[in-house]
Design an enzyme around this catalytic site. Structure first.
Site, PDB file in Angstrom:
ATOM      1  N   ARG A  45      37.991  29.674  48.085  1.00 48.29           N
ATOM      2  CA  ARG A  45      37.814  30.483  46.881  1.00 48.29           C
ATOM      3  C   ARG A  45      38.016  31.944  47.260  1.00 48.29           C
ATOM      4  O   ARG A  45      38.172  32.261  48.434  1.00 48.29           O
ATOM      5  CB  ARG A  45      36.460  30.220  46.185  1.00 48.29           C
ATOM      6  CG  ARG A  45      35.275  29.866  47.028  1.00 48.29           C
ATOM      7  CD  ARG A  45      34.823  30.927  47.974  1.00 48.29           C
ATOM      8  NE  ARG A  45      34.589  32.193  47.326  1.00 48.29           N
ATOM      9  CZ  ARG A  45      34.574  33.372  47.915  1.00 48.29           C
ATOM     10  NH1 ARG A  45      34.790  33.467  49.232  1.00 48.29           N
ATOM     11  NH2 ARG A  45      34.362  34.474  47.245  1.00 48.29           N
ATOM     12  N   ALA A  47      40.042  35.433  45.287  1.00 51.94           N
ATOM     13  CA  ALA A  47      41.368  35.556  44.662  1.00 51.94           C
ATOM     14  C   ALA A  47      42.542  35.501  45.650  1.00 51.94           C
ATOM     15  O   ALA A  47      43.446  34.666  45.484  1.00 51.94           O
ATOM     16  CB  ALA A  47      41.409  36.831  43.820  1.00 51.94           C
ATOM     17  N   ARG A  88      42.512  27.259  38.597  1.00 50.04           N
ATOM     18  CA  ARG A  88      41.525  28.259  38.176  1.00 50.04           C
ATOM     19  C   ARG A  88      42.261  29.371  37.418  1.00 50.04           C
ATOM     20  O   ARG A  88      43.283  29.856  37.883  1.00 50.04           O
ATOM     21  CB  ARG A  88      40.764  28.827  39.395  1.00 50.04           C
ATOM     22  CG  ARG A  88      39.963  27.752  40.140  1.00 50.04           C
ATOM     23  CD  ARG A  88      39.033  28.363  41.162  1.00 50.04           C
ATOM     24  NE  ARG A  88      37.929  29.065  40.540  1.00 50.04           N
ATOM     25  CZ  ARG A  88      37.078  29.863  41.200  1.00 50.04           C
ATOM     26  NH1 ARG A  88      37.257  30.067  42.498  1.00 50.04           N
ATOM     27  NH2 ARG A  88      36.094  30.459  40.575  1.00 50.04           N
ATOM     28  N   ASP A 238      39.222  39.845  40.916  1.00 51.64           N
ATOM     29  CA  ASP A 238      40.042  38.645  40.660  1.00 51.64           C
ATOM     30  C   ASP A 238      41.273  38.971  39.839  1.00 51.64           C
ATOM     31  O   ASP A 238      42.306  38.304  39.940  1.00 51.64           O
ATOM     32  CB  ASP A 238      39.215  37.573  39.962  1.00 51.64           C
ATOM     33  CG  ASP A 238      38.235  36.995  40.957  1.00 51.64           C
ATOM     34  OD1 ASP A 238      37.159  37.578  41.140  1.00 51.64           O
ATOM     35  OD2 ASP A 238      38.588  35.985  41.602  1.00 51.64           O
ATOM     36  N   ASN A 248      35.744  40.489  38.014  1.00 51.62           N
ATOM     37  CA  ASN A 248      35.233  40.059  39.317  1.00 51.62           C
ATOM     38  C   ASN A 248      34.037  39.148  39.049  1.00 51.62           C
ATOM     39  O   ASN A 248      33.647  38.920  37.895  1.00 51.62           O
ATOM     40  CB  ASN A 248      34.851  41.273  40.186  1.00 51.62           C
ATOM     41  CG  ASN A 248      34.567  40.863  41.628  1.00 51.62           C
ATOM     42  OD1 ASN A 248      35.323  40.108  42.232  1.00 51.62           O
ATOM     43  ND2 ASN A 248      33.460  41.317  42.183  1.00 51.62           N
TER      44      ASN A 248
END
Ligand code: MRU
Length: 356
Positions: A45, A47, A88, A238, A248
């Protein structure tokens, strides 16, 4: 440096971030579908790391392809890209990395390469995305370190470290850069409910590096700031919209509001691959909502009663006016972001014009 993700001949290996810090175990993904699943379930995980994993996953999937003609190969490639894109929605690095892989395929087809040559090109592109991410983090670390106070008491939220990137980290890269410059640094890590990336991952990385780290629960940040415990905040991102609004980890917005109230500089550290000039402002950034169980349960134990409703957005938007500066690999962007972010991309284009 921590091996967040690495390519082997027939697999992609990643440290299982769901299990840290209790267990340091590695997951081997042998197909593109397995990589997509690892992203969705947050084995990996953060970004930039998500983007790197997607690119490597596509390259791996295509390495396994049995297609002999370019047309069939391209159809399988499109499927692998779609698979990654569905994992995602918020981190734009994912879509940026998929686009880069698509451009690599298009260039290979244009050049009339054989299927074997296309596979090699895709491998090289994925590895370049990985290696450039580490270089970007190092550059952010050097630029960001300049604005860190000499005697720094830094608050960070979530994990924007080596684990969230191909290595070194964005926000934690800035912290590492400041330490490398000889600044005295102590860090406060927000635990970051519900998945505790701060308590589990940020604290794990920093303790390993010998950087003094104090874990606080998210609701303690205000009290800590009020008593002068923090003089610098740095977080990752992100997705950053054209006007500087920043998505974020959920809770970042609250930290930014608190920092403004206490006149503490609030910086975002992110590579250009996190900046989405096609999204005009934060209201247009898609926010992932995750399962209720992440909120109602902790470590398998149920906290909230059955029947309680849950809202579980994984990210929030910090409006640009609360952000002191955005630290990128091309320098620190300052308000008005609409101008400084566009300039950073122009610098990047010029840089590649000169260096290829
Ligand atoms: O849900 P996650 O753990 O993927 O969220 C991660 C974050 O919000 C990070 O702060 C962000 O991706 C920046 S990582 C360099």
């Amino acid at each position: 440096m921590l091996p967040t993700i690495a390519r082997e001949a027939d697999a992609i290996v990643m440290i299982d971030q769901r299990k840290l810090p209790a267990e340091e175990v590695y997951v081997r993904c042998c197909t593109a579908a397995e990589v997509a699943r690892a992203i969705k379930t947050m084995v990996i995980r953060g970004a930039p790391a998500i983007g790197v994993a997607a690119a490597m996953g596509i390259a791996l999937g295509m390495r396994n392809s049995k297609a002999t003609g370019t047309q069939k190969f391209a159809a399988e490639f499109a499927k692998a890209c779609d698979l990654m894109a569905g994992t995602r929605p918020t981190a734009v690095n994912l879509f940026w990395a998929i686009d880069r892989m698509k451009r690599a395929l298009a260039a290979a087809v244009q050049a009339g390469e054989s299927v074997e040559q296309v596979k090699d090109r895709l491998d090289r592109e994925a590895q370049a995305i990985h290696d450039e991410d580490v270089a970007s983090c190092r550059a952010m670390g050097a630029f960001g370190a300049e604005v860190v106070p000499v005697d720094a008491r830094i608050l960070t939220h979530c994990n924007a470290g080596a684990l969230a990137t191909a290595g070194y980290g964005t926000a934690l890269g800035v912290i590492r850069g400041a330490v490398e410059q000889g600044k005295r640094v102590v860090v406060f890590a927000d635990e970051t409910r519900p998945l505790l990336q701060g308590a589990r991952l940020t604290a794990w990385e920093l303790v390993k590096d010998g950087i003094q780290t104090t874990v606080i629960t998210d609701n303690m940040a205000g009290a800590l700031m009020r008593q002068g415990g923090v003089n610098f905040v740095v977080v990752g991102a992100d997705r950053i919209a054209r006007n500087g609004d920043t998505a974020n980890k959920i809770g970042t917005y609250g930290v930014a509001v608190l920092a403004r109230e206490h006149k503490i500089p609030f910086y975002v550290a992110a590579p250009l691959s996190t900046i989405d000039l096609n999204t005009p402002d934060g209201s247009r950034i898609p926010i992932e909502e995750r399962s209720a169980k992440e909120v109602t349960h902790v470590g398998g134990a149920q906290l909230a009663p059955p029947g309680a409703l849950v809202w579980n957005p994984a990210f929030d938007i910090t409006p640009h006016h609360l952000i002191t500066g955005i630290i990128t690999e091309r320098g620190i962007c300052r308000p008005p972001y609409i101008e400084s972010l566009a300039r950073a991309f122009e610098d990047e284009k010029r840089y590649h014009g000169v260096h290829g």
